[in-house]
Design a protein around this motif. Sequence first.
Motif, PDB file in Angstrom:
ATOM      1  N   LEU A  36       0.836  -1.211   0.000  1.00  0.00           N
ATOM      2  CA  LEU A  36       0.000   0.000   0.000  1.00  0.00           C
ATOM      3  C   LEU A  36       0.868   1.256   0.000  1.00  0.00           C
ATOM      4  O   LEU A  36       0.580   2.228  -0.702  1.00  0.00           O
ATOM      5  N   SER A  37       1.925   1.232   0.783  1.00  0.00           N
ATOM      6  CA  SER A  37       2.837   2.375   0.843  1.00  0.00           C
ATOM      7  C   SER A  37       3.545   2.590  -0.492  1.00  0.00           C
ATOM      8  O   SER A  37       3.703   3.726  -0.953  1.00  0.00           O
ATOM      9  N   VAL A  42       4.272   5.464  -5.743  1.00  0.00           N
ATOM     10  CA  VAL A  42       4.230   5.464  -7.208  1.00  0.00           C
ATOM     11  C   VAL A  42       3.252   6.530  -7.698  1.00  0.00           C
ATOM     12  O   VAL A  42       3.560   7.301  -8.614  1.00  0.00           O
ATOM     13  N   ARG A  43       2.077   6.594  -7.071  1.00  0.00           N
ATOM     14  CA  ARG A  43       1.073   7.586  -7.470  1.00  0.00           C
ATOM     15  C   ARG A  43       1.604   9.008  -7.279  1.00  0.00           C
ATOM     16  O   ARG A  43       1.442   9.868  -8.153  1.00  0.00           O
ATOM     17  N   LEU A  52      13.042  10.007 -10.605  1.00  0.00           N
ATOM     18  CA  LEU A  52      13.881   9.381  -9.585  1.00  0.00           C
ATOM     19  C   LEU A  52      13.039   8.750  -8.469  1.00  0.00           C
ATOM     20  O   LEU A  52      13.307   7.629  -8.022  1.00  0.00           O
ATOM     21  N   LYS A  53      11.996   9.454  -8.040  1.00  0.00           N
ATOM     22  CA  LYS A  53      11.099   8.889  -7.025  1.00  0.00           C
ATOM     23  C   LYS A  53      10.355   7.669  -7.567  1.00  0.00           C
ATOM     24  O   LYS A  53      10.113   6.704  -6.840  1.00  0.00           O
ATOM     25  N   LEU A  54      10.005   7.708  -8.842  1.00  0.00           N
ATOM     26  CA  LEU A  54       9.317   6.581  -9.458  1.00  0.00           C
ATOM     27  C   LEU A  54      10.226   5.360  -9.522  1.00  0.00           C
ATOM     28  O   LEU A  54       9.804   4.247  -9.196  1.00  0.00           O
ATOM     29  N   LEU A  58       9.655   1.761  -7.659  1.00  0.00           N
ATOM     30  CA  LEU A  58       9.645   0.505  -8.410  1.00  0.00           C
ATOM     31  C   LEU A  58      10.690  -0.476  -7.889  1.00  0.00           C
ATOM     32  O   LEU A  58      10.443  -1.682  -7.848  1.00  0.00           O
ATOM     33  N   VAL A  59      11.841   0.027  -7.491  1.00  0.00           N
ATOM     34  CA  VAL A  59      12.859  -0.846  -6.887  1.00  0.00           C
ATOM     35  C   VAL A  59      12.345  -1.396  -5.553  1.00  0.00           C
ATOM     36  O   VAL A  59      12.530  -2.575  -5.239  1.00  0.00           O
TER      37      VAL A  59
END
Length: 86
Positions: A36-37, A42-43, A52-54, A58-59
């Motif tokens: 959930l976090s 991702v959203r 970079l946050k995406l 994903l990692v």
Amino acid sequence: MSKIEKAKAQSASLKGWKHSKPGLWLSIGTSAFGALSIAKDVRKARDESDTLKLVNALVGAAALVTGTALLVRELRRLGDDDVLLG
């Protein structure tokens, strides 16, 4: 029995908890909350168009999937050792 000996005895009894069926199910459940976090991250990264946050999210998702797969494998192995299952 001293406090240190009591703590060691309690610690030894809790070590078996990690590799028990309830302990593995609890770990899988906490992984679900982690999902959930990660979905929220991702959203947020998509809304901000922050690559970079995406990538970071994903990692994290890949690590979560791998960890959950390891827990499921351990749960299956634990079930295979059960005498009643055959």
